[in-house]
Structure formats: structure tokens, C-alpha cells
Enzyme design. Sequence first.
Site, PDB file in Angstrom:
ATOM      1  N   LYS A 155       0.825  -1.130   0.059  1.00 56.86           N
ATOM      2  CA  LYS A 155       0.043  -0.264  -0.027  1.00 56.86           C
ATOM      3  C   LYS A 155       0.886   1.097   0.216  1.00 56.86           C
ATOM      4  O   LYS A 155       1.885   1.422   0.843  1.00 56.86           O
ATOM      5  CB  LYS A 155      -0.856   0.132   1.225  1.00 56.86           C
ATOM      6  CG  LYS A 155      -1.720   1.182   1.618  1.00 56.86           C
ATOM      7  CD  LYS A 155      -2.599   1.243   2.634  1.00 56.86           C
ATOM      8  CE  LYS A 155      -3.216   2.545   2.890  1.00 56.86           C
ATOM      9  NZ  LYS A 155      -3.834   2.534   4.213  1.00 56.86           N
TER      10      LYS A 155
ATOM     11  N   GLU B 226      -8.478  11.823  13.639  1.00 60.50           N
ATOM     12  CA  GLU B 226      -7.855  10.665  13.903  1.00 60.50           C
ATOM     13  C   GLU B 226      -6.723  11.152  14.947  1.00 60.50           C
ATOM     14  O   GLU B 226      -5.908  11.732  14.848  1.00 60.50           O
ATOM     15  CB  GLU B 226      -7.083  10.399  12.747  1.00 60.50           C
ATOM     16  CG  GLU B 226      -6.000   9.306  12.955  1.00 60.50           C
ATOM     17  CD  GLU B 226      -5.487   8.639  11.572  1.00 60.50           C
ATOM     18  OE1 GLU B 226      -4.738   7.776  11.736  1.00 60.50           O
ATOM     19  OE2 GLU B 226      -5.938   9.089  10.611  1.00 60.50           O
TER      20      GLU B 226
END
Length: 461
Positions: A219, A268
Amino acid sequence: MIEVKPKSFESLLSEAITKAKTNNDTQLISMTEEIRKVDPVRFFASARKLSMDRVFWTSTSEQFSIAGVGNAWKVEAEENRTEVIESRWQKLLDEAIVHNPYKVPGTGLVALGGMSFDPSVRKSELWNNFSHGSFQIPILMLTRRASRYYLTTSLEVRGDDDPNELNKWVVQAKEMVMDRTEWLPDSPGINTQQEIAPGQWKDTVKHAADMIKSRDAEKIVLARELRVRLKKDASVASILKNLMAAQPNSYVFAVERDGDCFVGASPERLVKQEDEQLFSVCLAGTAPRGKTDEEDREIARQLLHDEKNRSEHDFVVKMIRKSMETCCDAVYVPDKPVIHPFKNLQHLYTPVTARLQKGYSIFDIIEKLHPTPALGGVPREKSMTYIREHEQLDRGWYGAPVGWMDSNRNGEFAVAIRSGLVQGNIVSLFAGCGVVRDSDPEAEYEETKIKFRPMLSVLED
């Protein structure tokens, strides 16, 4: 840290000046008092009158805010940033004279600031005013915790300072920043929007996906910039007010450096510390909100079962668990994520708790966690190398840790996403997405457009 119980701030000044003269060195002092209600955003707005750097942090869901102005102490580091900052912070704690009878998190000596995403990248002109690591203890700092409010005054004094003159300046500065009637202008509105090299970005997404197919990585997160021109200079205080209203479950922050201001509303958490207890969050996998409750539930169901998003989320979960286990005990991670909704978006969410082992600090955790797979990729080194070589962007502080820490082993850092750099009437917005082997450039492009919405919405008329 030297705890004292002075009769007044002026007496504390006199004591510190005497010590500075004796030691032939400067001396930092700090005094916290409980005050009546002051709105943190208005405090931030009023602080502009002092023509000093300002800083702001709030967790609205927890009714906790910090607003500060000025630099009683400041540390900046371009290399070995966590080591330099932590070393100087610890030295300061050993030597400072502090009066704080409350011991409330976010009061007393509090350092606020953040870091760049990648200190090995040469800074672009856009980020000239921001070091790779920069923290400050404000001269005047307002802390709100639930329905209680505290004002902390911190100063670095010299042996030849006049306590009467310094005290007089502090009194005048307090009057300026405690103006409860400060007017907040409306959003200036957007004049134009300019996407920075969207075609090149899509080509890079395709290139990254092809590389992943050859098993060179799993990724890679790629970010891009949207440059917004406003109808007039932005009021950061108004942006903060609008973000707090629009993003009630986010960390809303602002860090000002020489007139430029990095501001955002991040959903976050990177890490929170309460003495030896640590809390972190795995937040990866994104979808829009539905127009109806039924559509919203269906999108959430699809997100929970989407292979790409679950794979992205699992990358983050595994990395955070592994990172925590190197310097923590009692690491707990639930087996499955849940949906965490925000106004514009919903995410896959997994909370993490742990107990910090002796000999480690919040900086050790930051070093282990940053960048998370949600902002860098997997494996970390390969994805970061690809980003350095191919991403058409200096991320600056975007996607990096921003937050605060105090002298009583409390602190919290968020991942600085959903953010932008304000420079007068120009705001550079940033958003990214995780590229995997089956990524479609057009779909990833549309995902970043969704992620720009939280910041765009508070800049519009």
C-alpha cells in the site's frame, strides 16, 4: 520542576529574577489561576492584537480546549527532532519555577506544536515558516476543561529584568486577550479553486498500483493539494469556530508561525497519554455519509464489508499493535472495527489501549506510530521511499503529529489530516488516499475530493 506557592505573580517574578541573577542565566516561570468563563476562540481572536504566534487545540467531544499566544519557551529542530525536543523539554521541566495548584491536564507548563510529515524532505517555499519540529510554551494560555477555565502565565526572565515593568506588561496583555466581546467575522467566501497537477497525480496513482502488483509494496498513500483563493484574508478564529460547529467529533487545531497558520479538524487521534495510560486509534477506510438514514446505513454496511477498505484498516491495526507492544504492556485491540461517523464522512474505527512501560515517553510512541499506514503505506520504508521520489508535493505538516504535552505526564497528538495552510487569502488544502494493487486512479481522485469537503465547507460563504 520547582513547585512554589507565591502570593502573587509579581512576587514570583521577583523570585525568578533573583535566581536568574544568581545563576547568570535565564529562568522560566509559570503560574496558573482559575478564572471565570472565557470563550477559547474569542481568546484566540483577541490574541492577534499582541502580534505573536498563536496556537489552538480542542477536543470538542470532551469539552477540552487550549488557546495560547506568544513564546515563553520555544524549541525548533530540523534534524533528530524528537530527541532534541524531548531533551530540551525535560531540561526545562527540571529547572522551571511553577505554581499550579490544580494539576488539571493542559494547565501549568504546556508545550504545543507539531512536526512535518517527513523531515528528510527538503522544504518547499510553501512551508518556509514551519520547522520540521516546533513546540512552544505560550506566554498566556487559556485552558477549558468542561465548565472550568484556567489562565496560565509563563515568562522567561533575566537577572536584569524589572519585575514591576514585566508585571505591568502582563496585566495589559491579559486585558487584551480576555476581551469577551471580540467580534468574529464571517467566512470571506471562496473566489477560485485550483487543483495542483491532478493529471500527474492520477498518473502517479496508476504507477503506484502497477508497482504494488509487482509485489514491491502492499500500500502507498498519495496526497495532493487544492489551492483556494478567498475573497479576502482569512480569519483563522472564524475558521476554528466553523470547524468546531461542523466537525464536533474531531480535533480542531491551529499552529501559527510568522503570519502563516496551519489549521484543521482531524478525526484521527495518534496517541493520548494520561500518566502511564495510552490511547490510540486505528482510523482507515472511508466512505461518504448518506442523504437519508437508510442510505447512510447501507453505505456503512458496504464499508464494513468492502475488501479494499478492510484491508487498508487491517494494515493500520497490525502496525499500531506491533508498535505499541515494543514499549507498552496490556495492549488491547478489539477483533473487529466499527463505523465512526462524522458530518461529511464515515470511517472504519478500532480503538487501542495500552500501559506505557517505565523509561519510555510519548515521543517514543510518536516515533513508533508515525507515519501510520493510513498516511504512509506498507511496508513503511518502501512506501515512504516511493512518496519521496514520486509524489508531486511537499506535505509539510499535513499528515504529521500535531498536539500538546504538559508537565504532569498528560498529552495528546492527532494526525493532521483534513487540514490546510492559511497564508493571507490563499489556503492550501491537502488530502490523500491509500493506493493498493486494484486501485482505480479516477476512484481515488474522487475519494480525495470527498476528503477536501470538511475544509472547503467552512471557507465557503
